[in-house]
Design an enzyme around this catalytic site. Structure first.
Site, PDB file in Angstrom:
ATOM      1  N   TRP A   1     -17.941  64.578 -19.778  1.00 28.60           N
ATOM      2  CA  TRP A   1     -18.435  63.247 -20.141  1.00 28.60           C
ATOM      3  C   TRP A   1     -19.701  63.430 -20.988  1.00 28.60           C
ATOM      4  CZ3 TRP A   1     -22.132  59.997 -16.860  1.00 28.60           C
ATOM      5  CH2 TRP A   1     -22.270  58.719 -17.398  1.00 28.60           C
TER       6      TRP A   1
ATOM      7  N   ASP B   1     -19.152  65.579  -9.559  1.00 29.80           N
ATOM      8  CA  ASP B   1     -19.318  64.209 -10.043  1.00 29.80           C
ATOM      9  C   ASP B   1     -18.055  63.446  -9.663  1.00 29.80           C
ATOM     10  OD1 ASP B   1     -19.863  61.860 -11.262  1.00 29.80           O
ATOM     11  OD2 ASP B   1     -20.006  62.644 -13.311  1.00 29.80           O
TER      12      ASP B   1
ATOM     13  N   LYS C   1     -16.715  51.904 -10.781  1.00 32.85           N
ATOM     14  CA  LYS C   1     -15.311  51.678 -11.121  1.00 32.85           C
ATOM     15  C   LYS C   1     -14.517  51.196  -9.907  1.00 32.85           C
ATOM     16  CE  LYS C   1     -16.959  54.241 -14.473  1.00 32.85           C
ATOM     17  NZ  LYS C   1     -17.111  54.140 -15.879  1.00 32.85           N
TER      18      LYS C   1
HETATM   19  C1  LMR Z   1     -17.281  55.992 -19.952  1.00 34.10           C
HETATM   20  O1  LMR Z   1     -17.138  57.208 -19.889  1.00 34.10           O
HETATM   21  O2  LMR Z   1     -16.818  55.290 -20.859  1.00 34.10           O
HETATM   22  C2  LMR Z   1     -18.016  55.274 -18.838  1.00 34.10           C
HETATM   23  O3  LMR Z   1     -18.394  56.183 -17.860  1.00 34.10           O
HETATM   24  C3  LMR Z   1     -19.109  54.413 -19.340  1.00 34.10           C
HETATM   25  C4  LMR Z   1     -20.296  55.152 -19.877  1.00 34.10           C
HETATM   26  O4  LMR Z   1     -21.408  54.808 -19.453  1.00 34.10           O
HETATM   27  O5  LMR Z   1     -20.162  56.047 -20.721  1.00 34.10           O
END
Ligand code: LMR
Length: 399
Positions: A130, A212, A247
């Site tokens: 992420w 996570d 979520k």
């Molecule tokens: C995402 O990956 O789109 C979500 O977790 C929102 C974000 O804050 O990036």
């Protein structure tokens, strides 16, 4: 003092939200930011949350401070949700838990905690991970390293390459960041045998697992999604886990999450907790209360808990159905690339595996929005737009 500042590029995911809002195309489709959407394209207020909020309005007697750890009741309940009742009870004396402002708050406080107790530690993150992991963890001063993870060819995990890198290069005292389930951005998850191998590796090498867990309940089910993490926590001496209620409770803007720190021995826990709460005090002092009050109200009330679980199950099943329909829709349009991996992956996200140019073309020609990496949020699909999206993807792949 401000004159030398230059505007920074906007966060790519948040920028996409803005661009989508400004687009006036009548058929525009948002497959960008990771928020759940229903068939009508709305991010619903879950009924269980709505009812819990009404109870709180009637019963809440104070808005006084709650302290750096947040609500002890929320912390107990969320620990049971993640670890299951048996393991939560078994590990209780070894766990320090803090309610945090969302999963992001938990990740950042974990990083601050690591930095203060093990300043030379490196954090190994999956390639890809992420995007916000990088500033959240790196911003605390922790060096990040990557391990191979996503296999573009199969849509699965490059597990052998991952373990080879970690075995060769991770040092005792480093941390390995693992996505508990529903890997963001790839949707490719570890299987139970792989969780066992990672557990063995952490034990052998003295590497500390850092999980996570942002999507529990959106992969296979609340318990199923936590099995790997539970196996790990049952076996290792030390571990960290960041979880989020954004979520699975739909509480995004209420910033509700938790950080769990597992110490090797119960005698260590008070010092671990004290270090964590000191970090929290010096950053945001204490978390916001509302979202955690909603979660504890739901989890303490069997009727609300049942309602919440049935709503969450419906969300998960809708995503699983959309995964099947997207693959079938592309096949039906004669796309010869194999998209069956989308059916095998978990949670909200998958990569389409198209180039940034093709992603831009989809946005320009069809107003279909996704992250430049071609990560799509499956929950943005619906019966109303599925044909349109399949037509768009088929056209750029064939054209
Ligand atoms: C995402 O990956 O789109 C979500 O977790 C929102 C974000 O804050 O990036």
């Amino acid at each position: 003092m401000f004159e030398h500042l230059k505007a920074k590029p906007a966060d790519p995911i948040l920028r996409l939200m803005q661009e989508f809002r400004e687009d006036s195309h009548p058929q525009k489709v948002d497959l960008g930011v990771g928020v759940y959407k229903d068939e009508q394209g709305h991010t619903p207020l879950m009924q269980a949350v709505d009812r819990a909020q009404r109870i709180l309005v009637e019963s809440e007697l104070t808005k006084s401070y709650i302290g750096p750890p947040g609500s002890p009741l929320f912390n107990d309940q969320i620990t049971q949700l993640v670890l299951g009742n048996g393991l939560a009870t078994k590990l209780k004396e070894r766990l320090a838990v803090a309610q945090t402002p969302g999963g992001c708050g938990a990740l950042r406080m974990a990083a601050e905690f690591i930095k203060s107790c093990q300043p030379t530690a490196r954090v190994w993150v999956s390639d890809p991970t992420w995007a916000n992991h990088v500033p959240l963890l790196g911003g605390a001063g922790l060096p990040l390293e990557t391990y191979p993870y996503y296999d573009q060819q199969t849509g699965g995990v490059r597990f052998d390459a991952m373990m080879e890198t970690l075995k060769k290069s991770a040092r005792a005292g480093d941390l390995v960041l693992l996505h508990g389930c529903c890997h963001n951005p790839s949707g490719a998850d570890l299987n139970s045998k792989q969780w066992q191998e990672i557990t063995e590796f952490c034990l052998d090498k003295g590497v500390v697992p850092f999980v996570d867990m942002a999507y529990q309940g959106l992969g296979q089910g609340l318990n199923e999604d936590a099995l790997g993490v539970r196996y790990l926590f049952n076996a290792v001496p030390e571990a960290l886990l960041a979880t989020s209620c954004s979520k699975n409770f739909g509480l995004y803007r209420e910033r509700t999450g938790a950080l769990m720190l597992l110490s090797a021995k119960a005698e260590q826990t008070p010092a671990t907790a004290s270090e964590l709460f000191t970090r929290i005090r010096s950053h945001y002092s204490m978390p916001p209360a509302h979202g955690a009050s909603v979660v504890e109200t739901i989890l303490m009330n069997s009727q609300l808990a049942e309602l919440w679980q049935s709503e969450l199950n419906a969300m998960r099943k809708r995503i699983q159905t959309l995964r099947l329909q997207l693959n079938q829709g592309l096949k039906a349009r004669g796309v010869d690339r194999d998209f069956s991996f989308i059916e095998r992956q978990q949670g909200m996200f998958s990569f389409l595996g198209i180039s940034p140019e093709q992603v831009n073309q989809l946005r320009k020609d069809f107003s279909i929005y996704m992250v430049e990496s071609s990560r799509i949020n499956l929950a943005g699909l619906s019966a109303h737009n599925l044909d349109y999206v399949c037509d768009g993807i088929a056209s750029i792949l064939k054209g």
